[in-house]
Design a protein around this motif. Structure first.
Motif, PDB file in Angstrom:
ATOM      1  N   LEU A  35       0.964  -1.544   0.235  1.00 14.63           N
ATOM      2  CA  LEU A  35       0.019  -0.045   0.249  1.00 14.63           C
ATOM      3  C   LEU A  35       0.292   1.213  -0.043  1.00 14.63           C
ATOM      4  N   GLY A  36       0.920   1.622  -1.346  1.00 17.13           N
ATOM      5  CA  GLY A  36       1.621   3.213  -1.223  1.00 17.13           C
ATOM      6  C   GLY A  36       2.678   2.587  -1.860  1.00 17.13           C
ATOM      7  N   LEU A  37       3.172   3.161  -3.146  1.00 17.06           N
ATOM      8  CA  LEU A  37       4.257   2.897  -3.921  1.00 17.06           C
ATOM      9  C   LEU A  37       5.354   3.549  -3.821  1.00 17.06           C
ATOM     10  N   ARG A  63      -0.253  10.377 -11.259  1.00 12.97           N
ATOM     11  CA  ARG A  63       1.282  11.132 -10.634  1.00 12.97           C
ATOM     12  C   ARG A  63       1.612  11.080  -9.872  1.00 12.97           C
ATOM     13  N   SER A  64       1.401  10.829  -8.657  1.00  9.91           N
ATOM     14  CA  SER A  64       1.977   9.875  -7.631  1.00  9.91           C
ATOM     15  C   SER A  64       2.936   8.513  -8.529  1.00  9.91           C
ATOM     16  N   PHE A  65       2.824   7.640  -8.763  1.00 12.57           N
ATOM     17  CA  PHE A  65       3.009   6.409  -9.559  1.00 12.57           C
ATOM     18  C   PHE A  65       3.835   7.096 -10.519  1.00 12.57           C
ATOM     19  N   GLU A  83      -8.662   5.683  -4.863  1.00 10.29           N
ATOM     20  CA  GLU A  83      -8.139   6.179  -3.770  1.00 10.29           C
ATOM     21  C   GLU A  83      -8.182   4.368  -2.374  1.00 10.29           C
ATOM     22  N   ILE A  84      -7.283   4.922  -1.679  1.00 13.45           N
ATOM     23  CA  ILE A  84      -7.390   3.789  -0.989  1.00 13.45           C
ATOM     24  C   ILE A  84      -8.773   2.917  -0.771  1.00 13.45           C
ATOM     25  N   GLU A  85      -9.852   3.628  -0.033  1.00 16.53           N
ATOM     26  CA  GLU A  85     -10.681   3.327   0.921  1.00 16.53           C
ATOM     27  C   GLU A  85     -11.586   2.758  -0.092  1.00 16.53           C
ATOM     28  N   ASP A 105       1.875   1.489   4.202  1.00 14.88           N
ATOM     29  CA  ASP A 105       2.968   2.393   3.624  1.00 14.88           C
ATOM     30  C   ASP A 105       2.834   3.461   3.147  1.00 14.88           C
ATOM     31  N   LEU A 106       1.293   3.577   3.444  1.00 18.37           N
ATOM     32  CA  LEU A 106       0.888   5.106   2.924  1.00 18.37           C
ATOM     33  C   LEU A 106       0.962   6.836   4.071  1.00 18.37           C
ATOM     34  N   GLY A 107       0.430   7.792   3.302  1.00 20.55           N
ATOM     35  CA  GLY A 107       1.010   8.207   4.727  1.00 20.55           C
ATOM     36  C   GLY A 107       0.406  10.065   3.697  1.00 20.55           C
ATOM     37  N   ALA A 116      -6.428   8.152  11.547  1.00 19.80           N
ATOM     38  CA  ALA A 116      -8.363   8.795  10.885  1.00 19.80           C
ATOM     39  C   ALA A 116      -8.311   7.645   9.506  1.00 19.80           C
ATOM     40  N   LEU A 117      -7.406   7.415   7.949  1.00 27.85           N
ATOM     41  CA  LEU A 117      -8.148   7.205   7.411  1.00 27.85           C
ATOM     42  C   LEU A 117      -7.786   5.706   8.265  1.00 27.85           C
ATOM     43  N   ALA A 118      -6.101   5.746   9.004  1.00 25.54           N
ATOM     44  CA  ALA A 118      -5.857   3.967   8.766  1.00 25.54           C
ATOM     45  C   ALA A 118      -6.842   3.169  10.359  1.00 25.54           C
TER      46      ALA A 118
HETATM   47  C1  LIG Z   1       5.526   7.117   2.268  1.00 22.20           C
HETATM   48  S1  LIG Z   1       4.742   6.495   0.116  1.00 22.20           S
HETATM   49  C2  LIG Z   1       5.194   5.575  -0.197  1.00 22.20           C
HETATM   50  C3  LIG Z   1       6.902   4.889  -0.539  1.00 22.20           C
HETATM   51  C4  LIG Z   1       7.457   4.066  -1.101  1.00 22.20           C
HETATM   52  N1  LIG Z   1       6.589   2.179  -0.019  1.00 22.20           N
HETATM   53  C5  LIG Z   1       8.719   3.670  -0.898  1.00 22.20           C
HETATM   54  O1  LIG Z   1       9.141   2.981  -0.415  1.00 22.20           O
HETATM   55  O2  LIG Z   1       8.791   4.314  -1.833  1.00 22.20           O
HETATM   56  C6  LIG Z   1       2.962   6.906   0.544  1.00 22.20           C
HETATM   57  C7  LIG Z   1       2.180   7.301  -1.011  1.00 22.20           C
HETATM   58  O3  LIG Z   1       1.409   6.237  -0.074  1.00 22.20           O
HETATM   59  C8  LIG Z   1       0.375   6.748  -1.344  1.00 22.20           C
HETATM   60  N2  LIG Z   1      -0.794   7.195  -0.428  1.00 22.20           N
HETATM   61  C9  LIG Z   1      -1.235   8.671   0.604  1.00 22.20           C
HETATM   62  N3  LIG Z   1      -2.652   8.360   0.924  1.00 22.20           N
HETATM   63  C10 LIG Z   1      -3.152   7.310  -0.431  1.00 22.20           C
HETATM   64  C11 LIG Z   1      -4.378   7.021  -0.292  1.00 22.20           C
HETATM   65  N4  LIG Z   1      -5.312   7.535  -0.049  1.00 22.20           N
HETATM   66  N5  LIG Z   1      -4.972   6.303  -1.265  1.00 22.20           N
HETATM   67  C12 LIG Z   1      -3.831   5.442  -2.472  1.00 22.20           C
HETATM   68  N6  LIG Z   1      -2.805   5.686  -1.837  1.00 22.20           N
HETATM   69  C13 LIG Z   1      -2.240   7.434  -1.220  1.00 22.20           C
HETATM   70  C14 LIG Z   1       1.328   8.176  -1.802  1.00 22.20           C
HETATM   71  O4  LIG Z   1       0.593   8.813  -3.122  1.00 22.20           O
HETATM   72  C15 LIG Z   1       2.458   7.687  -1.801  1.00 22.20           C
HETATM   73  O5  LIG Z   1       2.736   7.953  -2.593  1.00 22.20           O
END
Ligand SMILES: C[S@@+](CC[C@H](N)C(=O)[O-])C[C@H]1O[C@@H](n2cnc3c(N)ncnc32)[C@H](O)[C@@H]1O
Length: 166
Positions: A35-37, A63-65, A83-85, A105-107, A116-118
């Motif tokens: 969770l969280g690339l 964009r994040s990816f 969105e993760i949910e 590893d979201l955040g 709260a999301l967690a």
């Molecule tokens: C801390 S980074 C992950 C770092 C990664 N594990 C690494 O080692 O490079 C957190 C990632 O979670 C994604 N993220 C945060 N909240 C999110 C959500 N609600 N839904 C989906 N992705 C989410 C962000 O876009 C971000 O790329």
């Protein structure tokens, strides 16, 4: 402690927990969920630890990816964008089996919003996990069916979190 020291300790704890978890799920069938690339560092580490496992990666958007290192981009089949949910719900139809291991590893920069999301997503994640499966998380997940485990030696309690699915 400087921010650099704090970052290094968090990364060392993260690696120790992932290394421990890969061994802990050796006897449990099923894919891995990341969770969280982000930059793809932990995805790459999981891939190296468990080359035989399918790893499904959850990330918010292209964009994040797009920030991920080119060598750490999962094949399209294993990338679940949104969105993760929402994606933790839709993924149930996409995964070939319940997962043996998940790494959360979201955040966000807003710690309160993330906690709260967690709380909400812990329940959704639990439904994707095999019995006895392990969840490694950078945040507390308070779900009744998750049993909190001690972190490996050298990881200060509270720095990273490990749960076994009952
Ligand atoms: C801390 S980074 C992950 C770092 C990664 N594990 C690494 O080692 O490079 C957190 C990632 O979670 C994604 N993220 C945060 N909240 C999110 C959500 N609600 N839904 C989906 N992705 C989410 C962000 O876009 C971000 O790329």
């Amino acid at each position: 402690m400087s921010r650099l020291d704090s970052f290094i300790r968090r990364m060392v704890a993260q690696r120790a927990c992932l290394n421990w978890a890969a061994e802990a799920v050796a006897g449990i069938a099923g894919p891995v969920l990341e969770l969280g690339l982000g930059n793809g560092r932990t995805y790459d580490h999981l891939r190296e630890l468990m080359p035989e496992r399918e790893i499904y990666v959850f990330e918010r958007a292209m964009r994040s990816f797009g920030r991920a290192h080119a060598m750490s981009v999962p094949p399209e089949k294993f990338l679940i964008l949104g969105e993760i949910e929402n994606t933790l719900i839709s993924a149930a139809a996409r995964l070939p089996a319940k997962a043996a291991l998940a790494h959360n590893d979201l955040g966000t920069s807003d710690a309160g919003a993330y906690e709260a999301l967690a709380l909400r997503m812990g329940v959704l994640l639990k439904h994707l996990m095999a019995p006895g499966g392990i969840i490694v998380s950078n945040v507390i997940l308070q779900v009744s069916e998750l049993i909190s485990l001690d972190t490996p030696p050298g990881v200060k309690p509270g720095r990273y979190f490990i749960y076994r699915v009952s």
